[in-house]
Write a protein that holds these residues in place. Structure first.
Motif: not given
Length: 97
Positions: A7-8, A10-13, A26-31, A82-83
């Motif tokens: 969720s928005d 959870d993502r922010a946290e 753009a990819r809803d990813a972490i790098t 995702s988690r």
């Protein structure tokens, strides 16, 4: 088993807790980019990450050029972050301690 996209909230946290990781909206990813002394150190790191990924059945997108490794984490089955990605990023960070 269905994998849920974060969720928005959870993502922010999660992003707040992953200081060294950048968010790719753009990819809803972490790098994250890693720099090592040489190719051998970079490859050894990638081997350790590969073992984690295989155990978790969650594999990163990554690239390696000599002493540099770039990793992107996203969950295609969930359509974004995702988690599982957060857990993998945390496990990768622990390899560097």
């Amino acid at each position: 088993m269905t994998i849920e996209q974060l969720s928005d909230e959870d993502r922010a946290e999660a992003l707040d807790a992953l200081d060294e990781w950048d968010y790719d909206e753009a990819r809803d990813a972490i790098t994250r980019k890693f720099l090592f002394a040489d190719f051998s150190e970079a490859f050894a790191f990638m081997t350790r990450v590969a073992l984690l990924a295989e155990k978790a059945d969650h594999h990163p997108e990554w690239s390696n050029v000599w002493n540099r490794v770039e990793i992107l984490l996203t969950t295609h089955d969930a359509g974004g972050l995702s988690r599982r990605d957060v857990d993998m990023a945390e496990a990768i960070d622990l390899l560097l301690e």
